[in-house]
Design an enzyme around this catalytic site. Structure first.
Site, PDB file in Angstrom:
ATOM      1  N   SER A 188     -14.695  83.784 -35.559  1.00  0.00           N
ATOM      2  CA  SER A 188     -13.307  83.648 -36.006  1.00  0.00           C
ATOM      3  C   SER A 188     -13.262  83.506 -37.521  1.00  0.00           C
ATOM      4  O   SER A 188     -14.253  83.147 -38.160  1.00  0.00           O
ATOM      5  CB  SER A 188     -12.692  82.405 -35.356  1.00  0.00           C
ATOM      6  N   ARG A 201     -11.976  77.687 -28.831  1.00  0.00           N
ATOM      7  CA  ARG A 201     -12.054  79.145 -28.923  1.00  0.00           C
ATOM      8  C   ARG A 201     -12.218  79.730 -27.514  1.00  0.00           C
ATOM      9  O   ARG A 201     -12.880  79.131 -26.654  1.00  0.00           O
ATOM     10  CB  ARG A 201     -13.260  79.487 -29.783  1.00  0.00           C
ATOM     11  N   ASN A 210      -4.724  86.287 -31.307  1.00  0.00           N
ATOM     12  CA  ASN A 210      -5.299  87.379 -32.096  1.00  0.00           C
ATOM     13  C   ASN A 210      -4.213  88.325 -32.612  1.00  0.00           C
ATOM     14  O   ASN A 210      -3.377  87.896 -33.382  1.00  0.00           O
ATOM     15  CB  ASN A 210      -6.392  88.128 -31.336  1.00  0.00           C
ATOM     16  N   THR A 262      -1.606  84.877 -35.445  1.00  0.00           N
ATOM     17  CA  THR A 262      -2.277  83.565 -35.589  1.00  0.00           C
ATOM     18  C   THR A 262      -1.281  82.638 -36.294  1.00  0.00           C
ATOM     19  O   THR A 262      -0.353  83.110 -36.956  1.00  0.00           O
ATOM     20  CB  THR A 262      -3.597  83.648 -36.379  1.00  0.00           C
ATOM     21  N   ASP A 298     -12.559  90.229 -31.516  1.00  0.00           N
ATOM     22  CA  ASP A 298     -13.231  89.501 -32.602  1.00  0.00           C
ATOM     23  C   ASP A 298     -14.748  89.470 -32.418  1.00  0.00           C
ATOM     24  O   ASP A 298     -15.478  89.008 -33.303  1.00  0.00           O
ATOM     25  CB  ASP A 298     -12.679  88.068 -32.725  1.00  0.00           C
ATOM     26  N   GLY A 308      -5.628  86.630 -40.002  1.00  0.00           N
ATOM     27  CA  GLY A 308      -6.819  87.382 -39.599  1.00  0.00           C
ATOM     28  C   GLY A 308      -7.957  87.152 -40.571  1.00  0.00           C
ATOM     29  O   GLY A 308      -8.214  86.034 -41.014  1.00  0.00           O
TER      30      GLY A 308
END
Ligand code: GLY
Length: 568
Positions: free
Chosen positions: A446, A102, A395, A375, A417, A467
């Protein structure tokens, strides 16, 4: 009973009737799959994975190839300017591991930096350009996989992505329309204009799109590993680009990026062992809550309206907790054990009325719009039994919109996020409080939920894009696998979603029939049916009893490919 569950369900009927054309073969029962399977959102990425398997690589080498190729051919969704999660099963050591790649927050990204002069969230800063970008994690993940799990060097596994970046690939409609929707933002940036307007006009379906700078950046990554991206020429160009556009990243923040290996989250559901994403994903915790709430009912015995009602109520409760409790476990104490306990789920279940919607307004919160996102997900299984379930992202559509000049790297807009202004919804309409406030080096929460589900007889590798709706798609996929649908049918299912706020059931076309919608409305639900499809789900399934391998990719994405290659 299983067929009856699906037929009564209505929302499963169309999928159930689809022919299963997945390549498969029956052999004597075995402890290893009869071959390898890959499902990804682009045919070139799936083919890159098979190319690497044929060259002697394992599932982890194939994952490097698929991931990097998706970065090249699906820049709208993910890329080496972004991050991702890789759930691995290492068959030799019988070990599951969650590789957390991440993005992290730079020190400049204080909550105050995202407020406008009236103290409101500056949505433009949060979603566009340099302030919206976290320090990328995906290049570090590719190096980590190659060094710790693969058999082949990056020079080999990155070769397909480098080749395609240099020679180009055909633009498809999603890339063209996504560019149209982000055009104003993207064309603010010199590097983006140089890449996407190279021939003077925006990308058009059927045109060949070449990314020579990205090919060179991938070559440097292949040759120098971590340092080839995070330091030296590319690192300096990334820092210069962020500075040129008014942002602030420090060289030590880029060079100091670290992959985290975490224990996956595990739970049981009706005889399945589910292995899934721990924080900083909210996916596994929410999945555990929803499945354990739903375990209290035999869904196969319910009509479609009641089944949808109960699943919705489970979704509502899990998404409310997501907002309040979840964040980066390296920075905040996330009460995972409590949230995922059976007792807690039983308590939540007791608050669900069998025929009446619980208004979300009874719980604190604010209404907010739903939004789609990008994504991407891919699933891999190899003949040794290694598995990869990987979800990666920049994203929103084309991330921050900003390409760093001379690198081909499109930066993410993952900072959105975070709960940049606690209590204010982000672009997906999900909110967060202190647990997900930004801090230097912290990972933003996430929804990515790469997962495995395994019973005595079946093993599935699943995940999706979408998402905040990723988690509910994985939930529905698990329920559908449990109901006996095959890989292709599971990938094709129309989906519905509820995320506590806004208090509405969203549904893709075909997910809920008219009678079911009327019955749900009579129970007090608001239903928004007929939304554009939001997911691209990939699943790979090994029927261990029959020793049959199959793969499914979402048919609503025409450029995806799910394939099975059998070993002699
Ligand atoms: N950016 C989408 C997610 O991580 O959930």
């Amino acid at each position: 009973m299983r067929k009856q569950w699906a037929v009564v369900g209505g929302w499963l009927l169309a999928a159930l009737l689809m022919p299963n054309v997945v390549a498969a073969v029956e052999r004597a029962a075995s402890r290893h799959p009869p071959g390898a399977a890959i499902a990804s959102a682009h045919v070139l990425a799936t083919d890159a994975g098979f190319e690497i398997l044929r060259a002697g690589g394992n599932a982890f080498d194939a994952a490097v190839a698929v991931s990097a190729t998706l970065s090249v051919v699906e820049p709208i969704s993910s890329g080496i300017g972004g991050g991702g999660f890789f759930l691995l099963h290492d068959a030799r050591n019988n070990r599951d591991v969650f590789v957390d790649a991440r993005e992290t927050a730079p020190e400049s990204a204080t909550p105050a930096a995202y407020l406008d002069k009236n103290g409101e969230l500056d949505a433009d800063r949060a979603t566009n350009g340099p302030w919206s970008a976290g320090i990328p994690g995906l290049p570090a993940a590719l190096v980590h996989l190659a060094q710790n799990y693969g058999k082949l060097p990056l020079k080999n596994t990155l070769a397909p992505a480098i080749r395609i970046a240099r020679s180009g690939f055909e633009i498809y409609p999603r890339l063209e329309s996504g560019y149209g929707s982000r055009r104003e933002v993207m064309e603010r940036y010199r590097g983006t204009r140089a890449l996407f307007l190279a021939d003077g006009t925006p990308p058009k379906t059927g045109e060949i799109f070449k990314q020579p700078d990205l090919a060179r950046t991938l070559e440097l990554l292949a040759a120098k590993g971590f340092d080839g991206f995070y330091k030296g020429e590319i690192g300096n160009k990334l820092l210069a680009a962020v500075e040129e556009e008014g942002g602030k990243w420090r060289a030590d923040e880029l060079a100091g990026y670290k992959i985290r290996e975490r224990d996956p989250l595990r739970l049981e559901y009706r005889g399945w062992q589910i292995t899934t994403a721990p924080p900083p994903s909210s996916g596994g915790v929410a999945l555990a809550q929803m499945l354990q709430i739903l375990e209290g009912w035999d869904l196969s015995k319910l009509d479609a309206a009641h089944r949808t009602h109960l699943i919705t109520e489970a979704m509502r409760r899990a998404y409310r907790d997501r907002t309040i409790y979840l964040g980066d476990p390296d920075f905040v104490k996330v009460p995972v054990a409590r949230l995922t306990s059976r007792d807690y789920a039983a308590g939540l279940r007791a608050t669900i009325h069998p025929d009446k919607a619980t208004p979300s307004a009874l719980l604190p919160g604010l209404p907010a719009p739903l939004e789609d996102d990008e994504t991407t997900h891919f699933s891999i299984m190899d003949v040794e039994g290694n598995r990869v379930s990987a979800t990666q992202t920049v994203n929103l559509v084309y991330g921050s919109g900003m390409v760093a000049p001379g690198t081909g790297v499109l930066l993410n807009d993952e900072m959105d996020d975070f709960a940049l202004k606690p209590g204010t919804p982000n672009a997906y309409g999900v909110m967060g409080f202190d647990a997900n406030a930004p801090a230097p080096g912290k990972r933003m929460l996430s929804s990515m939920t790469p997962s495995f589900m395994e019973s005595d007889t079946q093993l599935a590798v699943i995940g999706s894009k979408g998402g905040s709706r990723i988690i509910t798609q994985v939930l529905l996929a698990i329920l559908a696998h449990d109901a006996g649908l095959n890989a292709r049918q599971v990938a094709a299912l129309p989906r519905f979603h509820h995320q506590w706020m806004p208090d509405v059931i969203s549904a893709e076309p075909g997910a809920l029939d008219t009678d079911t919608i009327k019955a749900l409305q009579a129970m007090g639900h608001t239903v928004n049916a007929g939304e554009s499809p939001w997911g691209i789900l990939q699943t790979v399934v090994w029927d261990k009893q029959a020793n049959v391998l199959s793969a499914g990719t979402d048919p609503r994405n025409p450029v995806g490919k799910a394939g099975v290659v059998l070993t002699p």
